[in-house]
Design a protein around this motif. Structure first.
Motif, PDB file in Angstrom:
ATOM      1  N   SER A  71       0.844  -1.190   0.000  1.00  0.00           N
ATOM      2  CA  SER A  71       0.000   0.000   0.000  1.00  0.00           C
ATOM      3  C   SER A  71       0.882   1.243   0.000  1.00  0.00           C
ATOM      4  O   SER A  71       2.095   1.175   0.186  1.00  0.00           O
ATOM      5  CB  SER A  71      -0.913  -0.009   1.232  1.00  0.00           C
ATOM      6  OG  SER A  71      -1.824   1.078   1.199  1.00  0.00           O
ATOM      7  N   THR A  72       0.246   2.396  -0.201  1.00  0.00           N
ATOM      8  CA  THR A  72       0.934   3.682  -0.115  1.00  0.00           C
ATOM      9  C   THR A  72       1.137   4.017   1.354  1.00  0.00           C
ATOM     10  O   THR A  72       0.172   4.172   2.099  1.00  0.00           O
ATOM     11  CB  THR A  72       0.109   4.772  -0.808  1.00  0.00           C
ATOM     12  OG1 THR A  72      -0.096   4.391  -2.165  1.00  0.00           O
ATOM     13  CG2 THR A  72       0.815   6.112  -0.750  1.00  0.00           C
ATOM     14  N   GLN A  78       5.178   3.284  -2.078  1.00  0.00           N
ATOM     15  CA  GLN A  78       4.675   1.925  -1.891  1.00  0.00           C
ATOM     16  C   GLN A  78       5.580   1.136  -0.938  1.00  0.00           C
ATOM     17  O   GLN A  78       6.806   1.154  -1.065  1.00  0.00           O
ATOM     18  CB  GLN A  78       4.620   1.198  -3.232  1.00  0.00           C
ATOM     19  CG  GLN A  78       3.632   1.778  -4.212  1.00  0.00           C
ATOM     20  CD  GLN A  78       2.205   1.566  -3.762  1.00  0.00           C
ATOM     21  OE1 GLN A  78       1.843   0.511  -3.262  1.00  0.00           O
ATOM     22  NE2 GLN A  78       1.379   2.576  -3.940  1.00  0.00           N
ATOM     23  N   ARG A  90      -0.947   3.269   8.865  1.00  0.00           N
ATOM     24  CA  ARG A  90      -1.624   4.001   7.786  1.00  0.00           C
ATOM     25  C   ARG A  90      -2.522   5.130   8.299  1.00  0.00           C
ATOM     26  O   ARG A  90      -2.487   6.247   7.722  1.00  0.00           O
ATOM     27  CB  ARG A  90      -2.416   3.014   6.912  1.00  0.00           C
ATOM     28  CG  ARG A  90      -3.250   3.649   5.793  1.00  0.00           C
ATOM     29  CD  ARG A  90      -2.423   4.508   4.867  1.00  0.00           C
ATOM     30  NE  ARG A  90      -3.220   5.078   3.780  1.00  0.00           N
ATOM     31  CZ  ARG A  90      -3.996   6.138   3.896  1.00  0.00           C
ATOM     32  NH1 ARG A  90      -4.114   6.761   5.064  1.00  0.00           N
ATOM     33  NH2 ARG A  90      -4.663   6.611   2.852  1.00  0.00           N
ATOM     34  N   GLN A 157      -6.099   7.097  -4.091  1.00  0.00           N
ATOM     35  CA  GLN A 157      -4.984   6.335  -3.544  1.00  0.00           C
ATOM     36  C   GLN A 157      -4.394   7.011  -2.316  1.00  0.00           C
ATOM     37  O   GLN A 157      -3.990   6.344  -1.364  1.00  0.00           O
ATOM     38  CB  GLN A 157      -3.902   6.158  -4.611  1.00  0.00           C
ATOM     39  CG  GLN A 157      -2.692   5.363  -4.123  1.00  0.00           C
ATOM     40  CD  GLN A 157      -1.775   4.960  -5.259  1.00  0.00           C
ATOM     41  OE1 GLN A 157      -2.203   4.807  -6.391  1.00  0.00           O
ATOM     42  NE2 GLN A 157      -0.506   4.795  -4.952  1.00  0.00           N
ATOM     43  N   PRO A 161      -7.491   4.493   2.641  1.00  0.00           N
ATOM     44  CA  PRO A 161      -6.644   3.300   2.821  1.00  0.00           C
ATOM     45  C   PRO A 161      -7.036   2.205   1.840  1.00  0.00           C
ATOM     46  O   PRO A 161      -8.183   1.753   1.819  1.00  0.00           O
ATOM     47  CB  PRO A 161      -6.929   2.887   4.266  1.00  0.00           C
ATOM     48  CG  PRO A 161      -7.453   4.103   4.936  1.00  0.00           C
ATOM     49  CD  PRO A 161      -8.204   4.851   3.869  1.00  0.00           C
ATOM     50  N   VAL A 163      -5.386  -1.379  -0.450  1.00  0.00           N
ATOM     51  CA  VAL A 163      -4.300  -2.340  -0.632  1.00  0.00           C
ATOM     52  C   VAL A 163      -4.265  -2.724  -2.108  1.00  0.00           C
ATOM     53  O   VAL A 163      -5.261  -2.599  -2.825  1.00  0.00           O
ATOM     54  CB  VAL A 163      -4.461  -3.595   0.255  1.00  0.00           C
ATOM     55  CG1 VAL A 163      -4.354  -3.212   1.726  1.00  0.00           C
ATOM     56  CG2 VAL A 163      -5.792  -4.294  -0.021  1.00  0.00           C
ATOM     57  N   HIS A 164      -3.100  -3.167  -2.539  1.00  0.00           N
ATOM     58  CA  HIS A 164      -2.892  -3.550  -3.927  1.00  0.00           C
ATOM     59  C   HIS A 164      -2.666  -5.055  -3.965  1.00  0.00           C
ATOM     60  O   HIS A 164      -1.561  -5.529  -3.716  1.00  0.00           O
ATOM     61  CB  HIS A 164      -1.701  -2.802  -4.512  1.00  0.00           C
ATOM     62  CG  HIS A 164      -1.734  -1.322  -4.250  1.00  0.00           C
ATOM     63  ND1 HIS A 164      -2.851  -0.550  -4.534  1.00  0.00           N
ATOM     64  CD2 HIS A 164      -0.825  -0.480  -3.708  1.00  0.00           C
ATOM     65  CE1 HIS A 164      -2.608   0.701  -4.200  1.00  0.00           C
ATOM     66  NE2 HIS A 164      -1.385   0.763  -3.688  1.00  0.00           N
ATOM     67  N   PHE A 179      -6.560  -1.591  -7.125  1.00  0.00           N
ATOM     68  CA  PHE A 179      -7.064  -1.089  -5.846  1.00  0.00           C
ATOM     69  C   PHE A 179      -8.060  -2.084  -5.273  1.00  0.00           C
ATOM     70  O   PHE A 179      -8.914  -2.614  -5.984  1.00  0.00           O
ATOM     71  CB  PHE A 179      -7.799   0.243  -6.036  1.00  0.00           C
ATOM     72  CG  PHE A 179      -6.925   1.432  -6.308  1.00  0.00           C
ATOM     73  CD1 PHE A 179      -5.545   1.336  -6.310  1.00  0.00           C
ATOM     74  CD2 PHE A 179      -7.500   2.669  -6.561  1.00  0.00           C
ATOM     75  CE1 PHE A 179      -4.752   2.449  -6.559  1.00  0.00           C
ATOM     76  CE2 PHE A 179      -6.726   3.786  -6.811  1.00  0.00           C
ATOM     77  CZ  PHE A 179      -5.348   3.676  -6.811  1.00  0.00           C
ATOM     78  N   ALA A 182      -9.481  -1.916   2.087  1.00  0.00           N
ATOM     79  CA  ALA A 182      -8.637  -2.464   3.154  1.00  0.00           C
ATOM     80  C   ALA A 182      -9.428  -2.776   4.408  1.00  0.00           C
ATOM     81  O   ALA A 182      -8.831  -3.048   5.455  1.00  0.00           O
ATOM     82  CB  ALA A 182      -7.511  -1.484   3.473  1.00  0.00           C
TER      83      ALA A 182
END
Length: 364
Positions: A71-72, A78, A90, A157, A161, A163-164, A179, A182
């Protein structure tokens, strides 16, 4: 007072760089508080230098079974982190990421209700649906005449929040960022004051002893002076040679200064190079200027715990080549160790190459 060498050895110990550890992948990623994943291969290369017997499938399995999430995160880049650390960190980063969105896309989202944008993105991703950033941006733009899909996708993004999910972020898998919501991680919408204090404790466990400025450089979070003052009664307080206050957990390991540090090849953006405002514990300023150029941070070679060279890999047909570019004089013993470690890493990266070459250039 802690010497530069003592600080160096502490950083290497906490980052699993004094010796390869025999740990499960998820535990190792949690121990070092996440790994940069701007490119999908970076965390694999980082773990290869830190874990005994590490194999590509070990990290891939942890990403696929959602033990780890991508995630960012810190510095709006990342990272791969454990679910527990993602859930903690986060929300603390939310003000930083809102600021990043405003600076990067504020003008291109003028007049758009960002709260409504984020809520609508959540609806589009509900039920486990996965959309790439371009796909989500286009769907959001359909209801906003004249809106920039690219700016909308990036804004979500930063502001929500996400997650990838795999296969994104696994070895050699690149392309549009997917995307997914989360919510399954148990993440809360806002950080509490205790969350911020706990993030500081986690930072010190992975990178201490460290100053307030160091923690701010790692996280991008402001207002940490007050947090450190709140924690002061439970922390050990040191000073470096310039008199800066350095904080640490009371039971944190403190390796001896004379411990040998093996040669290690680190990938681009590896954490010890970025986790401190004062980066001299791993590289002097004249070296940093050659390693950190613009927004880039080169892949580096540590010799006796500090950056001595950079490295690159290339592939032409059946021939793979790893080239080491020294940044200072390398004695013969160090050159031998670099060549040995480089050959092992190149075999890890390109096991199918018919020929593998190591080019260790002349010392600077």
């Amino acid at each position: 007072m802690l010497s530069p060498r003592a600080l160096n050895r502490a950083a290497l110990e906490r980052q699993l760089l004094l010796r390869r550890a025999d740990l499960p992948v998820s535990e190792a990623v949690e121990r070092v508080l996440g790994l940069n994943a701007q490119d999908p291969n970076l965390p694999y290369l980082a773990l290869w230098s830190r874990l005994e017997g590490f194999a590509i499938e070990h990290l891939t399995a942890a990403i696929e079974d959602r033990s780890l999430v991508r995630s960012t995160m810190m510095r709006a880049t990342q990272h791969v982190m454990s679910v527990r650390d993602f859930r903690l960190v986060r929300p603390v980063l939310a003000p930083l990421l809102r600021r990043v969105q405003r600076n990067a896309f504020g003008r291109r989202t003028t007049g758009i209700d960002l709260d409504a944008l984020v809520a609508e993105a959540g609806e589009l991703l509900a039920g486990g649906r996965v959309l790439t950033r371009p796909e989500l941006g286009r769907l959001l733009a359909e209801r906003r005449q004249g809106a920039d899909p690219l700016a909308l996708g990036w804004s979500v993004q930063y502001l929500r929040p996400l997650v990838h999910p795999a296969p994104s972020g696994t070895w050699n898998v690149r392309g549009a960022t997917p995307f997914a919501c989360a919510g399954w991680t148990g993440i809360r919408p806002q950080a509490t004051a205790e969350d911020v204090r706990q993030m500081v404790r986690r930072y010190l466990a992975a990178f201490g002893p460290a100053s307030v400025s160091d923690a701010r450089a790692w996280s991008g979070v402001g207002g940490l002076r007050e947090v450190f003052d709140q924690l002061r009664p439970e922390l050990r307080v040191h000073a470096d040679e310039s008199g800066r206050e350095l904080f640490d957990l009371p039971d944190a390991p403190a390796p001896q200064e004379d411990l040998p540090a093996p040669v290690r090849l680190l990938p681009e953006f590896d954490a010890p190079l970025l986790a401190y405002a004062d980066r001299t514990r791993v590289m002097p300023d004249e070296v940093r200027r050659q390693v950190c150029v613009g927004a880039g941070v080169a892949a580096t070679v540590l010799v006796d715990g500090t950056v001595a060279a950079t490295w690159t890999v290339s592939r032409k047909g059946a021939v793979a080549t790893l080239t080491v570019h020294p940044l200072r004089h390398l004695p013969p013993a160090a050159r031998d160790e670099i060549e040995t470690e480089s050959a092992r890493l190149l075999a890890f990266i390109h096991p199918d190459a018919e020929e593998r070459r190591i080019h260790l250039l002349r010392s600077a």
